[in-house]
Design a protein around this motif. Sequence first.
Motif, PDB file in Angstrom:
ATOM      1  N   SER A   1       0.826  -1.204   0.000  1.00  0.00           N
ATOM      2  CA  SER A   1       0.000   0.000   0.000  1.00  0.00           C
ATOM      3  C   SER A   1       0.860   1.252   0.000  1.00  0.00           C
ATOM      4  O   SER A   1       1.940   1.283   0.592  1.00  0.00           O
TER       5      SER A   1
ATOM      6  N   MET B   1     -14.919   5.753   6.525  1.00  0.00           N
ATOM      7  CA  MET B   1     -14.453   5.214   5.254  1.00  0.00           C
ATOM      8  C   MET B   1     -15.560   5.200   4.209  1.00  0.00           C
ATOM      9  O   MET B   1     -16.719   4.924   4.517  1.00  0.00           O
TER      10      MET B   1
ATOM     11  N   SER C   1     -11.996   2.556  -1.431  1.00  0.00           N
ATOM     12  CA  SER C   1     -10.558   2.306  -1.546  1.00  0.00           C
ATOM     13  C   SER C   1     -10.211   2.094  -3.008  1.00  0.00           C
ATOM     14  O   SER C   1     -11.045   1.652  -3.803  1.00  0.00           O
TER      15      SER C   1
ATOM     16  N   TYR D   1      -7.202   0.592  -5.845  1.00  0.00           N
ATOM     17  CA  TYR D   1      -6.114  -0.378  -5.988  1.00  0.00           C
ATOM     18  C   TYR D   1      -5.582  -0.405  -7.419  1.00  0.00           C
ATOM     19  O   TYR D   1      -6.302  -0.088  -8.367  1.00  0.00           O
TER      20      TYR D   1
ATOM     21  N   GLN E   1     -15.712   0.800   0.424  1.00  0.00           N
ATOM     22  CA  GLN E   1     -15.022   0.409   1.664  1.00  0.00           C
ATOM     23  C   GLN E   1     -15.642   1.198   2.795  1.00  0.00           C
ATOM     24  O   GLN E   1     -15.310   2.365   3.031  1.00  0.00           O
TER      25      GLN E   1
ATOM     26  N   SER F   1     -17.508  -3.952   2.129  1.00  0.00           N
ATOM     27  CA  SER F   1     -16.191  -3.754   1.539  1.00  0.00           C
ATOM     28  C   SER F   1     -16.045  -4.631   0.304  1.00  0.00           C
ATOM     29  O   SER F   1     -16.307  -5.836   0.344  1.00  0.00           O
TER      30      SER F   1
ATOM     31  N   ARG G   1      -2.592  -1.081  -2.811  1.00  0.00           N
ATOM     32  CA  ARG G   1      -3.589  -0.054  -2.507  1.00  0.00           C
ATOM     33  C   ARG G   1      -2.973   1.325  -2.729  1.00  0.00           C
ATOM     34  O   ARG G   1      -1.911   1.623  -2.179  1.00  0.00           O
TER      35      ARG G   1
ATOM     36  N   LEU H   1      -7.205   5.697  -0.079  1.00  0.00           N
ATOM     37  CA  LEU H   1      -8.384   5.519   0.776  1.00  0.00           C
ATOM     38  C   LEU H   1      -9.163   6.827   0.739  1.00  0.00           C
ATOM     39  O   LEU H   1      -8.581   7.908   0.887  1.00  0.00           O
TER      40      LEU H   1
END
Length: 227
Positions: free
Chosen positions: A71, A120, A123, A125, A191, A196, A217, A220
């Motif tokens: 990440s 949150m 997310s 990626y 997320q 999620s 990742r 966020l």
Amino acid sequence: MEAENEPPRPVQRLRLTFTKEGATRYIGHLDLARALERALNRAGLPVAYTQGFNRRPRLSLAAALPLGYTSAAEVGDVWLLEPVAPEAFHARLMARMAPGITITAVREVPLSSPSLQQSMAESRYEVGFLDPVDADHLRLAVAGVLNAETLPRTRQRKDGKRQVFDLRPLILEMAVDETDEGPRLRLRLVQTATQSGRPDDVLAALGFDPLDARVHRVGLEFAEGVP
């Protein structure tokens, strides 16, 4: 005046952004938290502690990163009993940090801010493949998933029970990028504290073995209005 035997109250809350790379991909969420706790202790920072028999530094991480992932954008909050300038906190913590974890930013947030987990939203990626993948085949698989009305999946819960869920609404965006190393998958997934989207589920839906991919990742995102 604080009541007798009442634990001292935190006076500052700092939000850390950090990377998890290299060999740290092989440590899980709990071990990552312990590595950060050890660095906080070794740095001699005035960290607030949890109460109870097994007291630990008061540290909260935004979202657990699955084992094997790297990440560039992990986020955590630390509560302090004495104010420390974010720049000084950054320098002292990095001087004691385990290899593979790099603090990239430290900033102060209000003590009353909502928890990271409750804040949150999504997310992001990037996924590379260990073996050669045909870009056209990957694009067709991506189009098939995005055009699906539902994507029923089964996930094994920690209590051993199986959970059936629809993966499709958890995929906000998915695209294929061309790179010198071959096609790369870009994902934007829900997320939240209750839902999620996981890259391994997406890869399985695309017809790929998640163990044949490298997941990184890159971001966020938090709910609007969260500092």
